[in-house]
Design an enzyme around this catalytic site. Sequence first.
Site, short mmCIF file in Angstrom:
data_model
loop_
_atom_site.label_atom_id
_atom_site.label_comp_id
_atom_site.label_asym_id
_atom_site.label_seq_id
_atom_site.Cartn_x
_atom_site.Cartn_y
_atom_site.Cartn_z
N CYS A 55 0.83 -1.21 0.00
CA CYS A 55 0.00 0.00 0.00
C CYS A 55 0.86 1.26 0.00
CB CYS A 55 -0.88 0.03 1.25
SG CYS A 55 -2.21 -1.17 1.26
N GLU A 57 0.72 3.82 1.96
CA GLU A 57 1.17 4.23 3.29
C GLU A 57 2.43 3.48 3.69
OE1 GLU A 57 -1.78 3.26 2.26
OE2 GLU A 57 -3.42 3.92 3.56
N1 THU Z 1 -4.48 0.51 -1.04
C1 THU Z 1 -3.56 1.37 -0.51
O1 THU Z 1 -2.54 1.68 -1.15
N2 THU Z 1 -3.78 1.85 0.73
C2 THU Z 1 -4.85 1.55 1.51
O2 THU Z 1 -4.87 1.87 2.68
C3 THU Z 1 -5.99 0.85 0.91
C4 THU Z 1 -5.68 0.08 -0.33
C5 THU Z 1 -4.25 -0.03 -2.38
C6 THU Z 1 -3.87 -1.49 -2.41
C7 THU Z 1 -4.26 -1.89 -3.80
O3 THU Z 1 -3.19 -1.60 -4.69
C8 THU Z 1 -5.42 -0.96 -4.14
O4 THU Z 1 -5.40 0.08 -3.18
C9 THU Z 1 -6.78 -1.64 -4.13
O5 THU Z 1 -6.95 -2.34 -2.93
#
Ligand code: THU
Length: 139
Positions: A55, A57
């Site tokens: 992710c 973050e």
């Molecule tokens: N995702 C994030 O980058 N941060 C979050 O807190 C929620 C989800 C991303 C992971 C994945 O690449 C996409 O969003 C869909 O889940």
Amino acid sequence: MDYSNEYLISEAKKAREHAYTPYSNFMVGAALVTESGKIYHGCNIENAGYTATNCAERTAFFRAVYDGEIKFSKIAVVGAPKGVEADLLTAPCGVCRQVMMEFCDPETFTIIMPDGKGGIIEILLKDLMPFGFGPDNLK
Ligand code: THU
């Protein structure tokens, strides 16, 4: 260093442009502020073996920790499908909240995100992760 919420959201939007999202097309960006006032940017980085996706973050946290930064004050997070303005509410996933617990004081660390209605939400980690488990539990 005190950055406005609007400025940090704009930094997270810049970070989002780096997202690698061939599977979901959902692009996320993060701007993480260290206690010393440095900003680390992160984007989501997907993987064909979906569980290996990182992710936005965590990308920001891991870039900072690699540089020796382990104390943080706030993070801005934005997300939206590719081609959509990232003013939707995109709250950190559970795994990212756990990573925040490792490096941040839940009483003061602040998460900033668009509320999806033209405003900005500012919430403390202790409220996003109630009864969280962290380093203090292992002392
Ligand atoms: N995702 C994030 O980058 N941060 C979050 O807190 C929620 C989800 C991303 C992971 C994945 O690449 C996409 O969003 C869909 O889940």
